[in-house]
Design a protein around this motif. Structure first.
Motif, PDB file in Angstrom:
ATOM      1  N   TRP A  31       0.834  -1.204   0.000  1.00 44.39           N
ATOM      2  CA  TRP A  31       0.000   0.000   0.000  1.00 44.39           C
ATOM      3  C   TRP A  31       0.873   1.260   0.000  1.00 44.39           C
ATOM      4  CZ3 TRP A  31      -0.507   3.669   4.036  1.00 44.39           C
ATOM      5  CH2 TRP A  31      -1.458   4.638   3.797  1.00 44.39           C
ATOM      6  N   ILE A  32       1.944   1.246   0.787  1.00 40.98           N
ATOM      7  CA  ILE A  32       2.855   2.395   0.826  1.00 40.98           C
ATOM      8  C   ILE A  32       3.451   2.632  -0.564  1.00 40.98           C
ATOM      9  CG2 ILE A  32       5.121   3.168   1.698  1.00 40.98           C
ATOM     10  CD1 ILE A  32       2.997   3.589   3.743  1.00 40.98           C
ATOM     11  N   LEU A  33       3.892   1.554  -1.228  1.00 45.51           N
ATOM     12  CA  LEU A  33       4.490   1.713  -2.554  1.00 45.51           C
ATOM     13  C   LEU A  33       3.481   2.221  -3.580  1.00 45.51           C
ATOM     14  CD1 LEU A  33       6.737  -1.459  -2.733  1.00 45.51           C
ATOM     15  CD2 LEU A  33       7.468   0.916  -2.528  1.00 45.51           C
ATOM     16  N   ILE A  34       2.274   1.665  -3.571  1.00 46.82           N
ATOM     17  CA  ILE A  34       1.251   2.105  -4.524  1.00 46.82           C
ATOM     18  C   ILE A  34       0.867   3.558  -4.262  1.00 46.82           C
ATOM     19  CG2 ILE A  34      -1.159   1.774  -5.205  1.00 46.82           C
ATOM     20  CD1 ILE A  34      -0.691  -1.243  -4.819  1.00 46.82           C
ATOM     21  N   SER A  35       0.706   3.915  -2.999  1.00 49.60           N
ATOM     22  CA  SER A  35       0.340   5.291  -2.657  1.00 49.60           C
ATOM     23  C   SER A  35       1.445   6.272  -3.038  1.00 49.60           C
ATOM     24  CB  SER A  35       0.038   5.400  -1.160  1.00 49.60           C
ATOM     25  OG  SER A  35      -1.063   4.601  -0.830  1.00 49.60           O
ATOM     26  N   ALA A  36       2.683   5.898  -2.778  1.00 51.62           N
ATOM     27  CA  ALA A  36       3.798   6.782  -3.143  1.00 51.62           C
ATOM     28  C   ALA A  36       3.865   6.958  -4.652  1.00 51.62           C
ATOM     29  CB  ALA A  36       5.113   6.222  -2.604  1.00 51.62           C
ATOM     30  N   GLY A  37       3.652   5.883  -5.394  1.00 52.26           N
ATOM     31  CA  GLY A  37       3.642   5.993  -6.855  1.00 52.26           C
ATOM     32  C   GLY A  37       2.521   6.875  -7.354  1.00 52.26           C
ATOM     33  N   TRP A  38       1.343   6.730  -6.764  1.00 56.97           N
ATOM     34  CA  TRP A  38       0.188   7.553  -7.139  1.00 56.97           C
ATOM     35  C   TRP A  38       0.492   9.035  -6.898  1.00 56.97           C
ATOM     36  CZ3 TRP A  38      -4.573   7.007  -9.344  1.00 56.97           C
ATOM     37  CH2 TRP A  38      -5.485   8.041  -9.152  1.00 56.97           C
ATOM     38  N   ILE A  39       0.970   9.347  -5.701  1.00 52.53           N
ATOM     39  CA  ILE A  39       1.228  10.738  -5.339  1.00 52.53           C
ATOM     40  C   ILE A  39       2.358  11.322  -6.185  1.00 52.53           C
ATOM     41  CG2 ILE A  39       2.069  12.220  -3.468  1.00 52.53           C
ATOM     42  CD1 ILE A  39       0.475  10.369  -1.552  1.00 52.53           C
ATOM     43  N   MET A  40       3.420  10.558  -6.409  1.00 50.28           N
ATOM     44  CA  MET A  40       4.523  11.076  -7.226  1.00 50.28           C
ATOM     45  C   MET A  40       4.090  11.291  -8.669  1.00 50.28           C
ATOM     46  SD  MET A  40       7.913   9.107  -5.696  1.00 50.28           S
ATOM     47  CE  MET A  40       7.851   7.953  -7.004  1.00 50.28           C
ATOM     48  N   GLY A  41       3.328  10.350  -9.218  1.00 47.91           N
ATOM     49  CA  GLY A  41       2.876  10.496 -10.599  1.00 47.91           C
ATOM     50  C   GLY A  41       1.999  11.710 -10.803  1.00 47.91           C
ATOM     51  N   TRP A  42       1.034  11.888  -9.938  1.00 44.61           N
ATOM     52  CA  TRP A  42       0.148  13.043 -10.063  1.00 44.61           C
ATOM     53  C   TRP A  42       0.870  14.349  -9.744  1.00 44.61           C
ATOM     54  CZ3 TRP A  42      -4.021  13.738 -12.684  1.00 44.61           C
ATOM     55  CH2 TRP A  42      -4.846  12.659 -12.985  1.00 44.61           C
ATOM     56  N   THR A  43       1.827  14.319  -8.835  1.00 41.14           N
ATOM     57  CA  THR A  43       2.581  15.537  -8.532  1.00 41.14           C
ATOM     58  C   THR A  43       3.370  15.988  -9.756  1.00 41.14           C
ATOM     59  OG1 THR A  43       2.757  14.912  -6.205  1.00 41.14           O
ATOM     60  CG2 THR A  43       4.327  16.540  -7.012  1.00 41.14           C
ATOM     61  N   ILE A  44       4.007  15.054 -10.425  1.00 38.98           N
ATOM     62  CA  ILE A  44       4.752  15.413 -11.637  1.00 38.98           C
ATOM     63  C   ILE A  44       3.807  15.953 -12.703  1.00 38.98           C
ATOM     64  CG2 ILE A  44       6.107  14.450 -13.535  1.00 38.98           C
ATOM     65  CD1 ILE A  44       7.341  12.547 -11.408  1.00 38.98           C
ATOM     66  N   TYR A  45       2.671  15.295 -12.889  1.00 41.39           N
ATOM     67  CA  TYR A  45       1.692  15.751 -13.885  1.00 41.39           C
ATOM     68  C   TYR A  45       1.192  17.159 -13.551  1.00 41.39           C
ATOM     69  CZ  TYR A  45      -2.664  16.114 -16.472  1.00 41.39           C
ATOM     70  OH  TYR A  45      -3.676  16.546 -17.270  1.00 41.39           O
ATOM     71  N   LEU A  46       0.861  17.395 -12.284  1.00 43.53           N
ATOM     72  CA  LEU A  46       0.337  18.703 -11.894  1.00 43.53           C
ATOM     73  C   LEU A  46       1.404  19.793 -11.978  1.00 43.53           C
ATOM     74  CD1 LEU A  46      -1.920  17.600  -8.934  1.00 43.53           C
ATOM     75  CD2 LEU A  46      -2.665  18.471 -11.159  1.00 43.53           C
ATOM     76  N   MET A  47       2.657  19.432 -11.719  1.00 41.55           N
ATOM     77  CA  MET A  47       3.728  20.421 -11.883  1.00 41.55           C
ATOM     78  C   MET A  47       3.865  20.824 -13.342  1.00 41.55           C
ATOM     79  SD  MET A  47       6.537  18.956  -9.156  1.00 41.55           S
ATOM     80  CE  MET A  47       7.891  19.660 -10.026  1.00 41.55           C
TER      81      MET A  47
END
Length: 93
Positions: A31-47
């Motif tokens: 869950w930690i890995l999936i959540s970190a991937g989700w947050i990092m992916g969307w953060t890059i997209y939003l940046m």
């Protein structure tokens, strides 16, 4: 000649040893890995969207934390509820 490499064991040794798996710790780490991937992916997209000027209204900035954190929290709650349901099938002692 000395034996280098993986030691050989009889098949009976593997059957007698019971391997216990810590499902709670393992699934929590997944869950930690999936959540970190989700947050990092969307953060890059939003940046990248912010650099292009797409995030301009106040409502766009309110949606960002919801987009980043709501799905991982919902996944954690689903896992918690699934564990609770599975514990209901255990035999009372």
């Amino acid at each position: 000649m000395p034996n280098f490499g993986i030691p050989r064991r009889a098949a009976a040794d593997f059957r007698s040893e019971s391997v216990t798996v810590n499902w709670r710790r393992g699934l929590f780490r997944v869950w930690i890995l999936i959540s970190a991937g989700w947050i990092m992916g969307w953060t890059i997209y939003l940046m990248l969207e912010g650099v292009q000027g797409s995030l301009s209204t106040r409502g766009d900035f309110i949606e960002v934390p919801i987009l980043l954190f709501a799905p991982p929290i919902a996944l954690w709650l689903f896992g918690f509820a699934a564990a609770w349901a599975i514990r209901g099938f255990e035999i009372d002692r």
